[in-house]
Design an enzyme around this catalytic site. Structure first.
Site, PDB file in Angstrom:
ATOM      1  N   LYS A 174       0.965  -1.251  -0.017  1.00 52.83           N
ATOM      2  CA  LYS A 174       0.198  -0.024   0.177  1.00 52.83           C
ATOM      3  C   LYS A 174       1.046   1.237  -0.081  1.00 52.83           C
ATOM      4  O   LYS A 174       1.528   1.680   0.964  1.00 52.83           O
ATOM      5  CB  LYS A 174      -0.936  -0.047   1.311  1.00 52.83           C
ATOM      6  CG  LYS A 174      -1.911   0.964   1.206  1.00 52.83           C
ATOM      7  CD  LYS A 174      -2.457   1.540   2.360  1.00 52.83           C
ATOM      8  CE  LYS A 174      -1.833   2.522   3.200  1.00 52.83           C
ATOM      9  NZ  LYS A 174      -1.627   3.894   2.573  1.00 52.83           N
ATOM     10  N   GLY A 225       7.135   4.397   8.056  1.00 55.43           N
ATOM     11  CA  GLY A 225       6.397   5.639   8.202  1.00 55.43           C
ATOM     12  C   GLY A 225       6.867   6.281   9.439  1.00 55.43           C
ATOM     13  O   GLY A 225       7.697   6.172  10.193  1.00 55.43           O
ATOM     14  N   GLY A 230       3.412   3.726  13.699  1.00 54.88           N
ATOM     15  CA  GLY A 230       3.965   2.523  14.079  1.00 54.88           C
ATOM     16  C   GLY A 230       3.595   1.938  15.416  1.00 54.88           C
ATOM     17  O   GLY A 230       3.369   0.796  15.377  1.00 54.88           O
ATOM     18  N   GLU A 247       9.963   0.490  10.302  1.00 60.50           N
ATOM     19  CA  GLU A 247      11.045   1.498   9.704  1.00 60.50           C
ATOM     20  C   GLU A 247      10.332   2.858  10.180  1.00 60.50           C
ATOM     21  O   GLU A 247       9.818   3.314   9.336  1.00 60.50           O
ATOM     22  CB  GLU A 247      11.230   1.414   8.156  1.00 60.50           C
ATOM     23  CG  GLU A 247      11.799  -0.007   7.896  1.00 60.50           C
ATOM     24  CD  GLU A 247      13.242  -0.213   8.116  1.00 60.50           C
ATOM     25  OE1 GLU A 247      13.941   0.841   8.755  1.00 60.50           O
ATOM     26  OE2 GLU A 247      13.653  -1.295   8.117  1.00 60.50           O
ATOM     27  N   CYS A 281      13.744  10.376   6.676  1.00 56.63           N
ATOM     28  CA  CYS A 281      13.786   9.648   7.818  1.00 56.63           C
ATOM     29  C   CYS A 281      15.211   9.927   8.462  1.00 56.63           C
ATOM     30  O   CYS A 281      15.223  10.004   9.758  1.00 56.63           O
ATOM     31  CB  CYS A 281      13.246   8.083   7.858  1.00 56.63           C
ATOM     32  SG  CYS A 281      14.208   7.606   6.620  1.00 56.63           S
ATOM     33  N   GLU A 380      10.929  15.426  15.345  1.00 55.65           N
ATOM     34  CA  GLU A 380      10.907  15.215  13.914  1.00 55.65           C
ATOM     35  C   GLU A 380      10.301  16.329  13.279  1.00 55.65           C
ATOM     36  O   GLU A 380       9.067  16.263  13.201  1.00 55.65           O
ATOM     37  CB  GLU A 380      10.620  13.935  13.379  1.00 55.65           C
ATOM     38  CG  GLU A 380      11.022  13.537  11.967  1.00 55.65           C
ATOM     39  CD  GLU A 380      10.473  12.218  11.571  1.00 55.65           C
ATOM     40  OE1 GLU A 380       9.406  11.758  11.871  1.00 55.65           O
ATOM     41  OE2 GLU A 380      11.358  11.616  10.769  1.00 55.65           O
TER      42      GLU A 380
HETATM   43  P1  NAD Z   1       2.556   7.979   7.862  1.00 55.88           P
HETATM   44  O1  NAD Z   1       2.806   7.278   9.200  1.00 55.88           O
HETATM   45  O2  NAD Z   1       1.723   9.022   8.151  1.00 55.88           O
HETATM   46  O3  NAD Z   1       1.916   7.253   6.808  1.00 55.88           O
HETATM   47  C1  NAD Z   1       2.880   5.995   6.321  1.00 55.88           C
HETATM   48  C2  NAD Z   1       1.844   5.035   5.626  1.00 55.88           C
HETATM   49  O4  NAD Z   1       1.229   4.549   6.518  1.00 55.88           O
HETATM   50  C3  NAD Z   1       0.850   5.683   4.721  1.00 55.88           C
HETATM   51  O5  NAD Z   1       0.793   4.751   3.676  1.00 55.88           O
HETATM   52  C4  NAD Z   1      -0.526   5.903   5.562  1.00 55.88           C
HETATM   53  O6  NAD Z   1      -1.589   5.729   4.574  1.00 55.88           O
HETATM   54  C5  NAD Z   1      -0.338   4.718   6.228  1.00 55.88           C
HETATM   55  N1  NAD Z   1      -0.667   4.650   7.831  1.00 55.88           N
HETATM   56  C6  NAD Z   1      -0.802   5.969   8.312  1.00 55.88           C
HETATM   57  N2  NAD Z   1      -1.521   5.452   9.524  1.00 55.88           N
HETATM   58  C7  NAD Z   1      -1.669   4.257   9.772  1.00 55.88           C
HETATM   59  C8  NAD Z   1      -2.232   3.362  10.674  1.00 55.88           C
HETATM   60  N3  NAD Z   1      -2.407   3.710  11.966  1.00 55.88           N
HETATM   61  N4  NAD Z   1      -2.273   1.964  10.347  1.00 55.88           N
HETATM   62  C9  NAD Z   1      -1.911   1.615   9.012  1.00 55.88           C
HETATM   63  N5  NAD Z   1      -1.330   2.423   7.965  1.00 55.88           N
HETATM   64  C10 NAD Z   1      -1.271   3.774   8.415  1.00 55.88           C
HETATM   65  O7  NAD Z   1       4.022   8.491   7.453  1.00 55.88           O
HETATM   66  P2  NAD Z   1       4.014   9.694   6.451  1.00 55.88           P
HETATM   67  O8  NAD Z   1       3.768  11.126   6.913  1.00 55.88           O
HETATM   68  O9  NAD Z   1       3.547   9.125   5.157  1.00 55.88           O
HETATM   69  O10 NAD Z   1       5.987   9.569   6.154  1.00 55.88           O
HETATM   70  C11 NAD Z   1       6.762  10.180   6.999  1.00 55.88           C
HETATM   71  C12 NAD Z   1       7.137   9.569   8.119  1.00 55.88           C
HETATM   72  O11 NAD Z   1       7.915   8.043   7.590  1.00 55.88           O
HETATM   73  C13 NAD Z   1       8.356  10.210   8.843  1.00 55.88           C
HETATM   74  O12 NAD Z   1       8.131   9.946  10.294  1.00 55.88           O
HETATM   75  C14 NAD Z   1       9.622   9.401   8.518  1.00 55.88           C
HETATM   76  O13 NAD Z   1      10.628   9.449   9.250  1.00 55.88           O
HETATM   77  C15 NAD Z   1       9.023   8.078   8.344  1.00 55.88           C
HETATM   78  N6  NAD Z   1      10.057   7.008   7.330  1.00 55.88           N
HETATM   79  C16 NAD Z   1      10.963   6.152   7.847  1.00 55.88           C
HETATM   80  C17 NAD Z   1      11.849   5.602   6.952  1.00 55.88           C
HETATM   81  C18 NAD Z   1      12.948   4.493   7.630  1.00 55.88           C
HETATM   82  O14 NAD Z   1      13.156   3.938   6.553  1.00 55.88           O
HETATM   83  N7  NAD Z   1      12.999   4.394   9.049  1.00 55.88           N
HETATM   84  C19 NAD Z   1      11.630   5.866   5.752  1.00 55.88           C
HETATM   85  C20 NAD Z   1      10.741   6.816   5.126  1.00 55.88           C
HETATM   86  C21 NAD Z   1      10.076   7.488   5.926  1.00 55.88           C
END
Ligand code: NAD
Length: 479
Positions: A174, A225, A230, A247, A281, A380
């Protein structure tokens, strides 16, 4: 809508039946496409197809060597379409085209490295005596759902599926609702390499992600994310004992000692906060500079920051582009307003003067003299906002570097190799780069502490998506 995007939107509209969402170009606030969310029935259908493929057993029954060859062919297909994929991420994320090209090469490398390594991961023999033979076999987990964010859509699409597929799983991916385009195209380009149903994609936002986390047909969640999501995913996965890999976010330090090679350290400190607009990230969002070089280092960094070109992501010399959405731009600007109250400004860049970008979601790069109790030091921001503090000696450097709930990445710059390694060892982070920028390294990717757990890439990504099975044979002769 450009011609490359129209067919993707048309295919999505045939397959998914929920509400349509606008997918934007954040540099101009233009609508690139309208993509429907998957409904609950669409999610069920994708999981059922992935499950049926897994139960048929063609993919998991394929020799590891052959699976590896298929993944290498998938990587080659991505390289054949590299410019097209890079243009999709450039337009949809607002990332500079030069960086988008690097991301697509990273996507190919993820698949290729998993493909090359899986063939070498033979089962182990851990006991080998006259009386018994004990083997450790690797089983795929089953159906793996991968949920990815908007900041590296093509790279993370490939990263998220490479370990699970190499291990013999079926996958339902997704992408983020803000940036589904390159993931849709990647799946369209490579899914025919795998037995029917093995690689699925569903569109949609957090609710579709939650449906995958709850789904009885899913065995593992590979999540990339925010730390906030998480936590929810870990809790949501617990009742069904789903395996999870997380991650998550970061607040990564760049530590610069007085004996560091200054030119590359300055270039890297700036790149670590402007690359991908700071929406990264592993952004180096905290800079720790040894006191004796503080003034010179910050003067030169400030000069470089003011010269960094913010502008049209499609231009070859653009260093960074806009924030992903207007809501995220406003969030970053709130952090900047807080920094004006708490911290002291060292340098601030500009937003583009180009009238064609007037509606884009740009924020200037800014660098702040900060302290560990300031918000921009602790949280962050996910934008081009750099918090700076000075230190004296190794012990203070390590204390400051580790004074965070996160532990994804760190950079250490020093002319004294032994000291750099001592400091690298003491930093609580999954990835430490010594006298090196962000160029790829073939190692495990993942974090300590609130940056998550589990590792991606190569052997580590395959192991995270496998179950280990002990098979013990009694060799004593029958009486
Ligand atoms: P986000 O957590 O809002 O969303 C990430 C994904 O998860 C999206 O596809 C979203 O639709 C889905 N999602 C959101 N809440 C959910 C839930 N409760 N249950 C299931 N799915 C859910 O993050 P974002 O704003 O899209 O991305 C930014 C974040 O991602 C930052 O915190 C960044 O540090 C992190 N990130 C981490 C890595 C890594 O390798 N550690 C890499 C890239 C981004």
């Amino acid at each position: 809508m450009t011609t490359a995007i129209e067919p993707l939107a048309a295919t999505a509209a045939e397959r998914f039946h929920g509400e349509r969402r606008q997918v934007l170009d954040p540099a101009r606030a233009d609508v690139l496409a309208e993509i429907p969310d998957a409904t609950a029935a669409d999610v069920d259908a994708a999981v059922a197809a992935a499950r049926a493929a897994f139960e048929r057993g063609e993919w998991r029954g394929t020799e590891a060597y052959e699976r590896g060859t298929v993944l290498e062919r998938a990587a080659a297909r991505i390289r054949d379409h590299a410019e097209e994929l890079a243009r999709l991420d450039c337009a949809n994320v607002g990332k500079p085209i030069t960086q988008a090209r690097g991301d697509v090469e990273g996507a190919a490398l993820y698949l290729e490295s998993a493909g090359r390594v899986v063939a070498t991961l033979a089962s182990e023999i851990v006991e080998d005596t006259d009386r018994q033979l004990t083997l450790v076999l690797r089983d795929p987990v089953g159906v793996v759902a991968t949920i990815i964010p908007w900041n590296y859509p093509a790279a993370l699409a490939a990263a998220s599926i490479s370990g699970p597929l190499a291990a013999g799983n079926s996958v339902v991916m997704k992408p983020s609702p803000e940036t589904p385009l390159s993931a849709l195209r990647i799946v369209e380009l490579i899914s025919d390499f795998f037995p029917a149903g093995t690689l699925q994609l569903v569109t949609g936002g957090a609710d579709v992600g939650r449906a995958l986390v709850r789904h009885d047909g899913v065995d593992r969640i590979g999540f990339t994310g925010s730390t906030r999501a998480g936590v929810e995913i870990m809790a949501g996965a617990a009742p069904s004992f789903k395996r999870v890999g997380l991650e998550l976010g970061g607040k990564s330090p760049t530590v610069v000692f007085a004996d560091a090679p200054l030119e590359p350290a300055i270039a890297s400190a700036l790149a670590r906060i402007t690359a991908n607009q700071g929406e990264n990230c592993a952004a180096g969002s905290r800079l720790l500079v040894e006191r004796s070089i503080r003034d010179e280092f910050l003067e030169r960094l400030a000069e470089a920051a003011r010269a960094a070109v913010v502008g049209d992501p499609a231009d070859e010399d653009t260093a960074f582009g806009p924030m992903i959405t207007s809501a995220h731009r406003d969030r970053v600007l709130e952090y900047v307003a807080g920094a004006r109250r708490e911290s002291s400004l060292i340098a601030e860049g500009e937003v583009p003067g180009d009238g064609r970008l007037a509606s884009g979601f740009f924020v200037p790069v800014s660098i702040w003299e900060s302290r560990p109790d300031h918000r921009i030091w602790r949280e962050e921001v996910f934008g081009p906002v750099l918090a700076v503090a000075d230190f004296s000696g190794e012990r203070e450097a390590v204390e400051l570097a580790n004074d965070t709930r996160y532990g994804l990445m760190a950079h250490v710059w020093s002319g004294d190799g032994a000291r750099a390694v001592r400091v690298a060892r003491q930093i609580r982070a999954g990835i430490v780069r010594v006298n090196r920028g962000f160029e790829p390294a073939f190692g495990p990717w993942g974090g300590y502490k609130a940056s998550g757990f589990g590792r991606n890439f190569g052997r580590w990504g395959i192991e995270a998506n496998s179950e280990l099975k002990q098979v013990c044979l009694d060799l004593t002769p029958a009486a």
